[in-house]
Design an enzyme around this catalytic site. Structure first.
Site, PDB file in Angstrom:
ATOM      1  N   TYR C  47       0.841  -1.205   0.000  1.00 54.86           N
ATOM      2  CA  TYR C  47       0.000   0.000   0.000  1.00 54.86           C
ATOM      3  C   TYR C  47       0.875   1.254   0.000  1.00 54.86           C
ATOM      4  CZ  TYR C  47      -3.775  -3.070   1.865  1.00 54.86           C
ATOM      5  OH  TYR C  47      -4.691  -4.066   2.086  1.00 54.86           O
ATOM      6  N   SER C 150      -4.319 -13.616   4.393  1.00 54.33           N
ATOM      7  CA  SER C 150      -5.287 -12.810   3.658  1.00 54.33           C
ATOM      8  C   SER C 150      -5.562 -13.459   2.313  1.00 54.33           C
ATOM      9  CB  SER C 150      -4.725 -11.395   3.472  1.00 54.33           C
ATOM     10  OG  SER C 150      -5.683 -10.549   2.881  1.00 54.33           O
ATOM     11  N   SER C 202     -13.024  -4.229   1.289  1.00 56.94           N
ATOM     12  CA  SER C 202     -13.955  -3.802   0.233  1.00 56.94           C
ATOM     13  C   SER C 202     -15.412  -4.008   0.652  1.00 56.94           C
ATOM     14  CB  SER C 202     -13.658  -4.526  -1.088  1.00 56.94           C
ATOM     15  OG  SER C 202     -14.086  -3.732  -2.180  1.00 56.94           O
ATOM     16  N   CYS C 203     -15.711  -3.658   1.894  1.00 53.42           N
ATOM     17  CA  CYS C 203     -17.047  -3.871   2.449  1.00 53.42           C
ATOM     18  C   CYS C 203     -18.115  -3.044   1.746  1.00 53.42           C
ATOM     19  CB  CYS C 203     -17.056  -3.506   3.927  1.00 53.42           C
ATOM     20  SG  CYS C 203     -15.939  -4.517   4.909  1.00 53.42           S
ATOM     21  N   GLY C 206     -16.025  -1.283  -3.097  1.00 55.60           N
ATOM     22  CA  GLY C 206     -15.249  -0.275  -3.825  1.00 55.60           C
ATOM     23  C   GLY C 206     -16.060   0.965  -4.160  1.00 55.60           C
ATOM     24  N   ARG C 208     -19.189   1.063  -4.997  1.00 56.10           N
ATOM     25  CA  ARG C 208     -20.293   0.812  -5.935  1.00 56.10           C
ATOM     26  C   ARG C 208     -21.657   0.959  -5.267  1.00 56.10           C
ATOM     27  NH1 ARG C 208     -21.290  -4.462  -8.786  1.00 56.10           N
ATOM     28  NH2 ARG C 208     -19.557  -5.252  -7.524  1.00 56.10           N
ATOM     29  N   LEU C 209     -21.683   0.811  -3.939  1.00 63.16           N
ATOM     30  CA  LEU C 209     -22.957   0.993  -3.233  1.00 63.16           C
ATOM     31  C   LEU C 209     -23.394   2.457  -3.242  1.00 63.16           C
ATOM     32  CD1 LEU C 209     -22.507  -1.436  -0.208  1.00 63.16           C
ATOM     33  CD2 LEU C 209     -23.992  -1.730  -2.198  1.00 63.16           C
ATOM     34  N   PHE C 210     -22.465   3.363  -3.539  1.00 62.54           N
ATOM     35  CA  PHE C 210     -22.820   4.790  -3.574  1.00 62.54           C
ATOM     36  C   PHE C 210     -23.041   5.290  -4.990  1.00 62.54           C
ATOM     37  CE2 PHE C 210     -20.367   4.125   0.318  1.00 62.54           C
ATOM     38  CZ  PHE C 210     -21.413   4.322   1.198  1.00 62.54           C
TER      39      PHE C 210
END
Lengths: 292, 292, 292
Positions: C47, C150, C202-203, C206, C208-210
């Site tokens: 990261y 992970s 990614s709960c 990413g 996409r829920l918004f």
């Protein structure tokens, strides 16, 4: 149970019937392989390789103690005489059939013992207690020294292993740079966990690596060639075997060749160590995309 | 925990509401089945079979000790009164709901105990400790004698089993010559390993074996007919049950019929032994290709 | 091994480099999160979040003892200086590389210990004994207190765990109402069985829920909005976290935000309890069909 020591590479006799070798030629091939350190010989009842191999071994009985004989049972194809099927091809792990198959293998191989017997393909009717009883008797009779399976899923291995007092020696599965399923479906994870070193068949993807057809085939061959060049390897074949030997489940690749020169080439793989980057370059070519 | 003895074939009451049977007729059917050796009765809260069955049993209380009652909980469909959902259909393995569902089952079945309670379909919110606590209490209260699951994956069985002191008795799953997934997805391998004999629902593929539609359906029926003829079986139905009973996980097929004559036909399957070749002929017809 | 106490929600620094925060701003953000009870900080070598984070922490060393630092190793991407790959991106769980990666993480984070080190993505060349040896040494040296993985499959977790003396703390996996694979592929079943609480990345799918695109996206958002309204929740975000926290494997959702107001919103999820019906309503919207 005495311990079994297989050679890092295994000689496969799947296509022995097509080699056109005389018993003398088979014997010479085996003796040359043994000199190269390749001492484990992979057969199966359905390869029909046992009788010609046994005939060759009978020419020089002292060779028997220098090699380990692996053979397989459990398939009943149509047109196989006493051990074949009357109707459709099927599998059969019944005690009666396994005993009969082992007797036929011992007779054809002209030996008194099989070092390692594999159940060739998973029989949906496998009764794990019955198989355990069969293995125990074959072992007590001195006819089979060790046991394993072939083409089993992890769940099938787990089921059978749960009924056996001794560890299965191997799960012989298909694996090559063009068929990497065992990396992700749990087969190799289970193998490493159990210390059950897999044997690998069709390591050269049935020759497709030498006559690549698809774009993917070509990309894999190009990756193998690149690595071969970097390592100064004579052939991509040695790179393939080195790629397989790098796996942490410590597999035994099976060589399908009838040429001693190619066995010698393969043996060179034992001295080749790929970097992780090289290993993944070949994986990536086959996968068609980089790691995530 | 006392041991549970189920009959080799189980009577399924999924469609009891549609049979149009009076309590007297249900009682007669059950008593005739018991005489044929079919003593295990499969219900579920959502079948709405419990109340009519209980009414029938109340006519002759002595029958209760001759049978084993299996029922299921954990589904909350819309339109099911106190136990249904206000909103979308869902699953519910909470202690509160399970206790409530069992009370309703006991009341409707007019009995003081359920021999075997199954969690009907896997609830993604299953808390294995909570389920363990629920089972323990139901058992301590004498309300449920044994526990099992239905339609669980091997990973779900393994998770729940890890929290329980006693072995789950069964995993009731769909299986038929037209739906053979449990053979390859680890379900039957796990069942045999754990000695957890599966119950099988929809063994006749929802009747599709009697009105085959696709080419595959027809091929399977033809294979069944061929085997029936060879064995002198009266019906393909008996062959299907014999095919199921040949599985080494020792399953309990569930009969979905309301006709005692068909129960009698099915019982004949217990005396039929398929050869492995016959078994694989049916498998091959369904699989659409020979074994590898 | 001392016990590790993570906060119920974890702060993720995946995109820290893009936040445009000064060290002072990062410190302020972390301290505000800690006040909200969010004390676990998720990093990874790749990261490139470790150095800016370490710089911020150096401004006020006392904060270190109030937080738990999670970081990851095992990936070698191209263009990452000393720890990157010369050729293709690949994974590397060798002892040498892991030690080197941990040293770099400690240096960049300006700390003497990592609370939890995760193997970032499964390396097909993972030698479980070598990893066990590496973990043991890192732990003995006091450099890493706990270990996890992970993006591992259940079979990979089982293999690695079998070689370790202590339980893996977590398997950090992707999960959201738009990506529910871990519910059915055995990941969460294994996690609950082993008491190995997963971390979820990614709960919010990413983002996409918004900004829902597909019909399915929109159906899920509508379901979330319906539940938010019923519960009087300020945002669908809190509903998503409550939906995740309802899972019986007790996961740790990772928050990807740089805004303290959104962290505060997420924390409200800890007080929200969905009914099972609400939970399944969201599941059904994503699944596209009711439960069977």
């Amino acid at each position: 149970m005495s311990s079994l020591s297989l050679s890092p590479l295994v000689l496969g006799f799947w296509r022995l019937k097509h080699w056109g070798y005389s018993p003398q030629q088979i014997l010479a091939f085996v003796e040359q392989a043994v000199e190269l350190g390749v001492t484990s010989m992979d057969h199966a009842m359905v390869y029909r390789s046992e009788a010609p191999f046994g005939e060759a071994m009978a020419l020089k009985p002292s060779v028997r103690d220098q090699i380990q004989i692996i053979t397989k049972c459990g398939i009943r194809p149509m047109g196989f005489g006493e051990l074949g099927a009357q109707g459709v091809n099927h599998y059969d792990f019944s005690k009666a059939y396994t005993m009969q198959s082992v007797e036929a293998s011992l007779r054809d191989l002209q030996t008194d013992r099989i070092d390692l017997l594999l159940l060739h393909r998973p029989d949906f009717l496998m009764d794990i207690s019955e198989v355990a009883e069969t293995f125990a008797q074959l072992n007590a009779d001195g006819k089979v020294l060790h046991f394993g399976v072939s083409n089993f899923t992890p769940a099938q291995v787990e089921a059978l292993q749960s009924a056996l007092p001794d560890a299965l020696v191997t799960n012989q599965v298909e694996f090559s740079p063009l068929n990497m399923a065992a990396l992700s479906d749990g087969t190799f994870d289970q193998a490493q966990r159990l210390g059950m070193r897999p044997m690998l068949w069709s390591c050269l993807a049935g020759g497709r690596l030498f006559s690549p057809e698809s774009e993917r085939d070509k990309a894999v061959v190009a990756a193998l060639q690149g690595v071969a060049q970097e390592l100064g390897a004579d052939s991509i074949e040695a790179v393939v075997y080195a790629w397989l030997l790098a796996l942490p489940c410590n597999p035994y690749p099976i060589l399908g060749t009838s040429k001693i020169a190619r066995v010698a080439d393969a043996v060179k793989a034992l001295d080749i160590k790929l970097t992780r980057e090289q290993w993944y370059r070949i994986w990536e070519a086959s996968n068609g995309a980089s790691v995530p």
